[in-house]
Design a protein around this motif. Structure first.
Motif, mmCIF file in Angstrom:
data_model
loop_
_atom_site.group_PDB
_atom_site.id
_atom_site.type_symbol
_atom_site.label_atom_id
_atom_site.label_comp_id
_atom_site.label_asym_id
_atom_site.label_seq_id
_atom_site.Cartn_x
_atom_site.Cartn_y
_atom_site.Cartn_z
ATOM 1 N N PHE A 2 0.869 -1.270 0.017
ATOM 2 C CA PHE A 2 0.138 0.060 -0.183
ATOM 3 C C PHE A 2 0.743 1.228 0.147
ATOM 4 O O PHE A 2 2.006 1.208 0.762
ATOM 5 C CB PHE A 2 -0.859 -0.062 1.271
ATOM 6 C CG PHE A 2 -2.053 -0.908 1.164
ATOM 7 C CD1 PHE A 2 -3.077 -0.395 0.633
ATOM 8 C CD2 PHE A 2 -1.878 -1.989 1.610
ATOM 9 C CE1 PHE A 2 -4.443 -1.264 0.812
ATOM 10 C CE2 PHE A 2 -3.045 -2.926 1.556
ATOM 11 C CZ PHE A 2 -4.115 -2.516 1.276
ATOM 12 N N SER A 3 0.525 2.338 -0.609
ATOM 13 C CA SER A 3 1.269 3.647 -0.494
ATOM 14 C C SER A 3 0.249 4.585 0.204
ATOM 15 O O SER A 3 -1.011 4.090 0.426
ATOM 16 C CB SER A 3 1.445 4.127 -1.851
ATOM 17 O OG SER A 3 0.188 4.126 -2.667
ATOM 18 N N GLY A 4 0.977 5.612 0.832
ATOM 19 C CA GLY A 4 0.275 6.854 1.568
ATOM 20 C C GLY A 4 0.279 6.323 2.945
ATOM 21 O O GLY A 4 -0.245 7.302 3.805
ATOM 22 N N GLY A 5 0.861 5.357 3.405
ATOM 23 C CA GLY A 5 1.277 5.136 5.207
ATOM 24 C C GLY A 5 -0.011 4.668 5.593
ATOM 25 O O GLY A 5 -0.970 3.948 5.212
ATOM 26 N N ALA A 6 0.465 4.152 7.087
ATOM 27 C CA ALA A 6 -0.583 3.338 7.753
ATOM 28 C C ALA A 6 -2.034 4.046 7.845
ATOM 29 O O ALA A 6 -2.863 3.548 8.226
ATOM 30 C CB ALA A 6 0.071 3.243 9.083
ATOM 31 N N GLN A 7 -1.838 5.641 7.817
ATOM 32 C CA GLN A 7 -3.300 6.258 8.013
ATOM 33 C C GLN A 7 -4.272 5.847 7.047
ATOM 34 O O GLN A 7 -5.544 5.808 7.291
ATOM 35 C CB GLN A 7 -3.179 7.768 8.402
ATOM 36 C CG GLN A 7 -2.662 8.425 7.119
ATOM 37 C CD GLN A 7 -2.367 9.955 7.314
ATOM 38 O OE1 GLN A 7 -2.045 10.149 8.457
ATOM 39 N NE2 GLN A 7 -3.117 10.646 6.591
ATOM 40 N N LYS A 8 -4.037 5.583 5.861
ATOM 41 C CA LYS A 8 -4.638 5.003 4.795
ATOM 42 C C LYS A 8 -5.220 3.819 4.872
ATOM 43 O O LYS A 8 -5.955 3.288 4.140
ATOM 44 C CB LYS A 8 -3.915 5.023 3.551
ATOM 45 C CG LYS A 8 -3.328 6.620 3.014
ATOM 46 C CD LYS A 8 -4.335 7.310 2.093
ATOM 47 C CE LYS A 8 -4.266 6.850 0.492
ATOM 48 N NZ LYS A 8 -5.240 7.705 -0.328
ATOM 49 N N LEU A 9 -4.904 2.952 5.792
ATOM 50 C CA LEU A 9 -5.293 1.708 6.096
ATOM 51 C C LEU A 9 -6.395 1.589 7.140
ATOM 52 O O LEU A 9 -6.726 0.231 7.436
ATOM 53 C CB LEU A 9 -3.999 0.781 6.464
ATOM 54 C CG LEU A 9 -2.764 0.787 5.403
ATOM 55 C CD1 LEU A 9 -1.805 -0.439 5.811
ATOM 56 C CD2 LEU A 9 -3.526 0.233 4.054
ATOM 57 N N GLU A 10 -6.787 2.819 7.753
ATOM 58 C CA GLU A 10 -7.778 2.601 9.021
ATOM 59 C C GLU A 10 -9.097 2.038 8.187
ATOM 60 O O GLU A 10 -9.298 2.386 7.181
ATOM 61 C CB GLU A 10 -8.103 4.147 9.291
ATOM 62 C CG GLU A 10 -7.127 4.798 10.224
ATOM 63 C CD GLU A 10 -7.505 6.123 10.343
ATOM 64 O OE1 GLU A 10 -7.001 6.560 11.350
ATOM 65 O OE2 GLU A 10 -8.319 6.726 9.840
ATOM 66 N N GLY A 11 -9.603 1.076 8.860
ATOM 67 C CA GLY A 11 -10.805 0.264 8.416
ATOM 68 C C GLY A 11 -10.391 -1.044 7.605
ATOM 69 O O GLY A 11 -11.189 -1.705 7.333
ATOM 70 N N LEU A 12 -9.101 -1.334 7.428
ATOM 71 C CA LEU A 12 -8.921 -2.341 6.519
ATOM 72 C C LEU A 12 -9.362 -3.683 7.258
ATOM 73 O O LEU A 12 -9.700 -4.597 6.425
ATOM 74 C CB LEU A 12 -7.307 -2.348 6.128
ATOM 75 C CG LEU A 12 -6.944 -3.398 5.351
ATOM 76 C CD1 LEU A 12 -7.378 -3.582 3.868
ATOM 77 C CD2 LEU A 12 -5.407 -3.338 5.038
ATOM 78 N N SER A 13 -8.981 -3.912 8.526
ATOM 79 C CA SER A 13 -9.194 -5.055 9.109
ATOM 80 C C SER A 13 -10.784 -5.240 9.189
ATOM 81 O O SER A 13 -11.067 -6.344 9.167
ATOM 82 C CB SER A 13 -8.470 -5.071 10.614
ATOM 83 O OG SER A 13 -9.237 -4.404 11.397
ATOM 84 N N LEU A 14 -11.479 -4.216 9.322
ATOM 85 C CA LEU A 14 -12.887 -4.379 9.228
ATOM 86 C C LEU A 14 -13.313 -4.788 7.911
ATOM 87 O O LEU A 14 -14.356 -5.494 7.661
ATOM 88 C CB LEU A 14 -13.720 -3.091 9.668
ATOM 89 C CG LEU A 14 -13.736 -2.887 11.199
ATOM 90 C CD1 LEU A 14 -12.500 -2.098 11.689
ATOM 91 C CD2 LEU A 14 -14.957 -1.954 11.327
ATOM 92 N N LEU A 15 -12.777 -4.362 6.988
ATOM 93 C CA LEU A 15 -13.188 -4.538 5.595
ATOM 94 C C LEU A 15 -12.884 -6.137 5.280
ATOM 95 O O LEU A 15 -13.755 -6.698 4.640
ATOM 96 C CB LEU A 15 -12.381 -3.860 4.442
ATOM 97 C CG LEU A 15 -12.335 -3.867 3.004
ATOM 98 C CD1 LEU A 15 -13.914 -3.594 2.568
ATOM 99 C CD2 LEU A 15 -11.372 -3.328 2.109
ATOM 100 N N VAL A 16 -11.660 -6.579 5.655
ATOM 101 C CA VAL A 16 -11.329 -8.123 5.452
ATOM 102 C C VAL A 16 -12.369 -8.886 6.146
ATOM 103 O O VAL A 16 -12.749 -9.840 5.681
ATOM 104 C CB VAL A 16 -9.731 -8.247 6.020
ATOM 105 C CG1 VAL A 16 -9.641 -9.804 5.894
ATOM 106 C CG2 VAL A 16 -8.825 -7.452 5.227
#
Ligand code: ATP
Length: 247
Positions: free
Chosen positions: A66-80
């Motif tokens: 992923f690009s854009g850093g960890a803050q762009k990943l908020e919610g990823l675990s819910l999405l999975v």
């Protein structure tokens, strides 16, 4: 999204996440996947164990750049979690639900867990290693699990399931969802997540370290934070250290 994945199919491994974390190359980030029949040191969140006996379960990890850093990943675990529930529904398991942030329940019992670990530069280019453990058919080794759990084949009358097809369908759906998530974050998935929220509107107890908060569960915000109605109004809770239980 057409994305090439490099696969590893293993018999026994310490943990599928650990296996991919050892092999990541930040110079040439690419999609990697690992599945195993058994994990000797399966990981849950916050150093907890994911009980991973040999047999017919699914232990799967996927490393995605992923690009854009960890803050762009908020919610990823819910999405999975959401993608996993939708995949299971498409395979005929109708009674699945989500427990925030990312447990998958079947008939109210824990069926699957998700652990996301990040590597690389958390302010720019990083890799999310997405680990998923799904109970397909558990044996006695699972007696050690300290909460109510279940496995897929306990609820299927013909007693069969093609794990390869389930994994392939999960990854296909995950890539589709991640393509949207890369552009728009978790916001487009909020409604769908809440439709599968096991405890929406129910009284819950939230433990954040030693702090205990009681309230009524009100779903999630656009970043995947939990909304909780408490005596003073509504509070938002983020995933990291938080554990949710029915009160
Ligand atoms: P919480 O349930 O408090 O939110 P968590 O989300 O941190 O915990 P996970 O990291 O998803 O939990 O999973 C670890 C926990 O799940 C273990 O502590 C145990 O209670 C339970 N567990 C471990 N192995 C299994 C399994 N194979 N099936 C179902 N539950 C399991």
């Amino acid at each position: 999204m057409a994305e090439r994945i490099e696969w590893q199919l293993l018999d026994t491994v310490d943990s599928t996440n650990a296996q991919l974390l050892k092999q990541l190359s930040m110079k040439e980030p690419r999609a990697l996947a690992c599945v195993a029949e058994q994990q000797l040191a399966g990981k849950g969140r916050r150093g907890r164990e994911w009980v991973s006996p040999y047999g017919q379960n699914i232990y799967l990890s996927l490393a995605l750049p992923f690009s854009g850093g960890a803050q762009k990943l908020e919610g990823l675990s819910l999405l999975v979690g959401l993608v996993l529930v939708e995949t299971l529904e498409s395979c005929g398991f109708r009674n699945c639900a989500l427990k925030w942030p990312n447990d998958v329940l079947l008939g109210g019992r824990k069926l699957a867990g998700i652990l996301i670990e990040l590597a690389g530069d958390l302010t720019s280019d990083c890799v999310a290693v997405i680990g998923v453990g799904i109970n397909v058919l558990m044996n006695d080794a699972a007696a050690a699990i300290d909460q109510a759990w279940t496995s897929l084949l306990l609820s299927r009358q013909d007693g069969t399931l093609n794990r390869n097809l389930l994994i392939a369908e999960f990854i296909r759906r995950l890539f589709e969802a991640v393509a949207v998530f890369r552009e728009a974050g978790f916001a487009p998935f909020v409604e769908e997540w809440q439709r599968h929220d096991a405890w929406y509107g129910q009284p819950v107890v939230v433990r954040t370290g030693a702090v205990i908060t009681e309230g009524v569960e009100r779903g999630v915000d656009q970043r995947g934070a939990l909304r909780l109605d408490v005596a003073e109004g509504q509070v938002l809770l983020n995933g990291g250290e938080v554990s949710l239980r029915l009160s």
